[in-house]
Design a protein around this motif. Sequence first.
Motif, PDB file in Angstrom:
ATOM      1  N   THR A 135       0.934  -0.982  -0.117  1.00 32.10           N
ATOM      2  CA  THR A 135       0.102   0.012  -0.119  1.00 32.10           C
ATOM      3  C   THR A 135       0.820   1.401   0.211  1.00 32.10           C
ATOM      4  N   ARG A 136       0.377   2.165  -0.739  1.00 32.49           N
ATOM      5  CA  ARG A 136       1.086   3.478  -0.699  1.00 32.49           C
ATOM      6  C   ARG A 136       1.482   4.017   0.895  1.00 32.49           C
ATOM      7  N   LYS A 137       0.431   3.929   1.550  1.00 30.46           N
ATOM      8  CA  LYS A 137       0.362   4.496   2.932  1.00 30.46           C
ATOM      9  C   LYS A 137       1.383   4.063   3.637  1.00 30.46           C
ATOM     10  N   ILE A 138       1.900   3.018   3.655  1.00 31.00           N
ATOM     11  CA  ILE A 138       2.938   2.408   4.371  1.00 31.00           C
ATOM     12  C   ILE A 138       4.235   2.615   3.620  1.00 31.00           C
ATOM     13  N   SER A 139       4.466   2.622   2.451  1.00 29.94           N
ATOM     14  CA  SER A 139       5.376   3.066   1.384  1.00 29.94           C
ATOM     15  C   SER A 139       5.827   4.216   1.800  1.00 29.94           C
ATOM     16  N   TRP A 140       4.903   5.451   1.849  1.00 30.01           N
ATOM     17  CA  TRP A 140       5.112   6.556   1.956  1.00 30.01           C
ATOM     18  C   TRP A 140       6.020   7.083   3.441  1.00 30.01           C
ATOM     19  N   ASN A 141       5.690   6.119   4.251  1.00 26.54           N
ATOM     20  CA  ASN A 141       6.289   6.544   5.663  1.00 26.54           C
ATOM     21  C   ASN A 141       7.760   5.529   5.896  1.00 26.54           C
ATOM     22  N   THR A 142       8.170   5.069   4.686  1.00 29.11           N
ATOM     23  CA  THR A 142       9.325   4.013   5.000  1.00 29.11           C
ATOM     24  C   THR A 142      10.305   4.443   3.945  1.00 29.11           C
ATOM     25  N   SER A 143      11.516   3.753   4.081  1.00 28.92           N
ATOM     26  CA  SER A 143      12.537   4.136   2.925  1.00 28.92           C
ATOM     27  C   SER A 143      12.224   3.367   1.593  1.00 28.92           C
ATOM     28  N   ASN A 144      12.964   3.476   0.737  1.00 32.62           N
ATOM     29  CA  ASN A 144      12.535   3.057  -0.702  1.00 32.62           C
ATOM     30  C   ASN A 144      12.892   1.663  -0.662  1.00 32.62           C
ATOM     31  N   LYS A 145      13.762   1.054   0.524  1.00 31.89           N
ATOM     32  CA  LYS A 145      13.654  -0.359   0.523  1.00 31.89           C
ATOM     33  C   LYS A 145      12.429  -0.969   0.870  1.00 31.89           C
ATOM     34  N   PHE A 146      11.410  -0.347   1.148  1.00 32.40           N
ATOM     35  CA  PHE A 146      10.093  -0.717   1.262  1.00 32.40           C
ATOM     36  C   PHE A 146       9.091  -0.213   0.219  1.00 32.40           C
ATOM     37  N   PRO A 147       9.290  -0.852  -0.854  1.00 35.13           N
ATOM     38  CA  PRO A 147       8.495  -0.310  -2.081  1.00 35.13           C
ATOM     39  C   PRO A 147       6.934  -0.400  -2.131  1.00 35.13           C
ATOM     40  N   TYR A 148       6.455   0.424  -2.871  1.00 36.02           N
ATOM     41  CA  TYR A 148       4.994   0.091  -3.610  1.00 36.02           C
ATOM     42  C   TYR A 148       5.161   0.082  -5.022  1.00 36.02           C
ATOM     43  N   PRO A 149       4.540  -0.986  -5.577  1.00 37.01           N
ATOM     44  CA  PRO A 149       3.952  -2.070  -4.871  1.00 37.01           C
ATOM     45  C   PRO A 149       4.829  -2.935  -4.099  1.00 37.01           C
ATOM     46  N   PHE A 150       4.430  -3.650  -3.278  1.00 36.88           N
ATOM     47  CA  PHE A 150       5.219  -4.606  -2.222  1.00 36.88           C
ATOM     48  C   PHE A 150       4.872  -6.182  -2.988  1.00 36.88           C
ATOM     49  N   GLY A 151       5.563  -6.893  -3.480  1.00 39.80           N
ATOM     50  CA  GLY A 151       5.028  -8.105  -3.857  1.00 39.80           C
ATOM     51  C   GLY A 151       5.815  -9.269  -3.409  1.00 39.80           C
ATOM     52  N   GLU A 152       5.957 -10.696  -3.785  1.00 37.46           N
ATOM     53  CA  GLU A 152       6.476 -11.559  -3.268  1.00 37.46           C
ATOM     54  C   GLU A 152       8.222 -11.482  -3.359  1.00 37.46           C
ATOM     55  N   PRO A 153       8.562 -10.893  -4.344  1.00 38.09           N
ATOM     56  CA  PRO A 153      10.029 -10.637  -4.459  1.00 38.09           C
ATOM     57  C   PRO A 153      10.553  -9.902  -3.338  1.00 38.09           C
ATOM     58  N   GLU A 154       9.610  -8.581  -3.086  1.00 40.58           N
ATOM     59  CA  GLU A 154      10.053  -7.900  -2.086  1.00 40.58           C
ATOM     60  C   GLU A 154      10.100  -8.657  -0.648  1.00 40.58           C
ATOM     61  N   ALA A 155       9.021  -9.490  -0.284  1.00 40.88           N
ATOM     62  CA  ALA A 155       8.599 -10.147   0.830  1.00 40.88           C
ATOM     63  C   ALA A 155       9.764 -11.224   0.956  1.00 40.88           C
ATOM     64  N   GLN A 156      10.382 -11.787  -0.080  1.00 40.62           N
ATOM     65  CA  GLN A 156      11.647 -12.598  -0.042  1.00 40.62           C
ATOM     66  C   GLN A 156      12.687 -11.863   0.494  1.00 40.62           C
TER      67      GLN A 156
END
Length: 183
Positions: A37-58
Motif C-alpha cells: 500500500t502507498r500509505k505504508i511505503s510513504w512513511n518508509t525508505s525506498n527499501k520498502f517499495p510500493y507495490p510490495f510483492g513476493e520478491p520484496e517479501a523474500q
Amino acid sequence: MTSAPPPFADTVLLTRRCVMRPWQDSDVALLPSIASTRKISWNTSNKFPYPFGEPEAQRLLRFSNDGAGEDVWQFAVEFGGELAGSCGAIRGTDVQAHTATIGYWLGVDYWGKGIATEMVARLVDYMTLETDIEQLTATCYGWNPASARVLEKAGFEREGVRRGVVKKWGETTDLLIYGRPLA
C-alpha cells in the motif's frame, strides 16, 4: 550457573496484545496483502517499495535472517493471530557498533490502536535485557507525527532534525532523529 539465552530463531516476545517472533518462510505469501500500500511505503525508505510483492517479501526475509540475533533483530508482529507488521533493530557499524537503529511498520488496518507503541516498547525492553546494545536510534519523517508520538511514548528523545533531506514521490520533508540510551 546461568543458562544461555535461546537462539534468536526461538525468541518470542509478548506484548499486552501482540506476539513478536522471527520472520518465517510462510510469511512470504502473507506479506504482500498487508504491505503493498502507498500509505505504508510513504512513511518508509525506498527499501520498502510500493507495490510490495513476493520478491520484496523474500528480500525482507533474507535481510531479517542474515545476522539474526547478532547484528539484526527483526520481528514479525502478529495481532489477533494475524500478521500485522514488523519491528526490529539493526546494529551500527565501526565506532557505532554499540548502537542500533530501530524501525517498524504496521498494516493500515492496525493503525491508531496503540499497537506500534506496544511493539516498540517491547523491542526496547528486549534490546536492553538480551543484547549488548547501549543506545538506540530511530528516525521518522516530518509528515508522520504519529510515528514521532510512538517513539516519544517509548522513551525516545528528539535529538535533531535534518531539514528537507527526505524526498519521496516528488515531495520533500524533514527527517526527525530520535535517540534512547539503554541503561
